[in-house]
Design a protein around this motif. Structure first.
Motif, short mmCIF file in Angstrom:
data_model
loop_
_atom_site.label_atom_id
_atom_site.label_comp_id
_atom_site.label_asym_id
_atom_site.label_seq_id
_atom_site.Cartn_x
_atom_site.Cartn_y
_atom_site.Cartn_z
N GLN A 79 35.96 -12.25 20.03
CA GLN A 79 34.84 -12.96 20.66
C GLN A 79 35.36 -14.33 21.11
O GLN A 79 35.21 -15.33 20.42
CB GLN A 79 33.66 -13.06 19.70
N GLN A 80 35.95 -14.35 22.29
CA GLN A 80 36.51 -15.56 22.88
C GLN A 80 35.79 -15.84 24.19
O GLN A 80 36.30 -15.57 25.27
CB GLN A 80 38.01 -15.40 23.14
N GLY A 81 34.57 -16.34 24.11
CA GLY A 81 33.77 -16.54 25.32
C GLY A 81 33.10 -15.26 25.77
O GLY A 81 31.92 -15.23 26.10
N THR A 82 33.86 -14.16 25.80
CA THR A 82 33.33 -12.82 26.04
C THR A 82 33.86 -11.89 24.95
O THR A 82 34.69 -12.28 24.14
CB THR A 82 33.75 -12.29 27.43
N ILE A 127 30.31 -9.44 28.95
CA ILE A 127 29.14 -9.98 28.25
C ILE A 127 29.55 -11.26 27.53
O ILE A 127 30.49 -11.26 26.73
CB ILE A 127 28.58 -8.96 27.25
N SER A 128 28.86 -12.34 27.82
CA SER A 128 29.18 -13.63 27.20
C SER A 128 28.72 -13.66 25.75
O SER A 128 27.70 -13.06 25.38
CB SER A 128 28.50 -14.77 27.97
N VAL A 129 29.47 -14.37 24.92
CA VAL A 129 29.12 -14.53 23.50
C VAL A 129 28.02 -15.57 23.38
O VAL A 129 28.24 -16.77 23.60
CB VAL A 129 30.35 -14.94 22.67
N ARG A 130 26.83 -15.15 23.03
CA ARG A 130 25.69 -16.06 22.81
C ARG A 130 25.43 -16.26 21.33
O ARG A 130 24.88 -17.28 20.92
CB ARG A 130 24.43 -15.50 23.49
#
Length: 259
Positions: A84-87, A25-28
């Motif tokens: 939280q590094q991109g995902t 899951i990508s960090v939005r």
């Protein structure tokens, strides 16, 4: 092992499926320091516990803690650290459940990087037993993280799966299927908010599902209402604590949204 504990272990063991690993899951929405409060109610609407959620961030590492204190003296206390590094990637998780509300006390720790899993149990004579073992854990392990993941997926996302290590039998890996349901309004202290509803479903095979229903230990789906906007928030969670037992509703205290 007591009969109920054995049956739970069997059920969790046989839920391990052959589903492919989910995409990360990508960090939005970057998670920042936060302090919020929850209230937990039984199915008949009675208040049974107060909850407190805190979150701190140091660089790209976030530690959050959610604690429920029950009116009968029981405690549900879970601390989770993730990156939280991109995902999102789990670092560690420690979950404690104790007191009369819970049929089986839990003291369960995970160190994701090393695969170290520790279970602490107390026998009928009050003696503490510690079991430590190594497990090959998936990258998408989501213990303590499911709510955070839901803050970062769009409301029209496709169903996805994540791993979960159930705290039975020293640790049993299962899969959770997460699906968006619809959009609804949520009422908190007289105010109305728009929310996306997600269903979190423990995947059981057909025969295991039948067995679970027969013995009354089938884990039920968890429903989660996520407030939309630039700073989404988990507003309501309806489900079981620990995968079995009474269903409770945990609601965000409306004043927690006022910043």
């Amino acid at each position: 092992m007591r009969r109920s504990d054995f049956l739970v272990a069997v059920l969790w063991t046989t839920t391990v499926g052959t589903a492919a690993l989910a995409e990360p899951i990508s960090v939005r929405h970057i998670q920042r320091p936060m302090h919020r409060f929850m209230v937990a109610r039984s199915e008949d609407g009675k208040t049974i516990a107060s909850g407190e959620f805190s979150q701190i961030a140091q660089g790209d590492e976030v530690t959050m803690r959610l604690t429920y204190k029950f009116v009968d003296g029981s405690i549900d206390d879970e601390t989770t650290t993730y990156r939280q590094q991109g995902t999102f990637r789990l670092v560690r998780n420690h979950h404690i459940q104790k007191g009369p509300f819970f049929t089986k006390p839990i003291d369960f720790s995970i160190e994701a990087a090393t695969g170290t899993v520790i279970s602490r149990t107390t026998d009928k004579n009050g003696r503490m037993h510690l079991e430590s073992k190594h497990m090959d854990l998936p990258d998408d392990l989501a213990n303590g993280l499911v709510g955070t993941l839901l803050l970062n997926v769009p409301h029209n996302t496709k169903p996805f799966r994540v791993g979960m290590l159930a705290p039975v039998g020293g640790g049993r890996l299962i899969r959770l299927l997460v699906s968006p349901e619809d959009e609804q309004t949520v009422h908190l202290a007289g105010r109305t908010y728009k929310a996306t509803v997600f269903r979190v479903h423990p995947e059981l095979g057909r025969m295991v599902s039948i067995l679970a229903r027969l013995i009354g230990l089938q884990p039920k789906d968890v429903m989660v209402w996520v407030l939309q906007g630039e700073e989404p928030a988990v507003a309501v969670i309806v489900g079981q604590l620990g995968g079995y037992g009474p269903v409770i509703s945990s609601d965000l205290v409306e004043s927690s949204l006022e910043k």
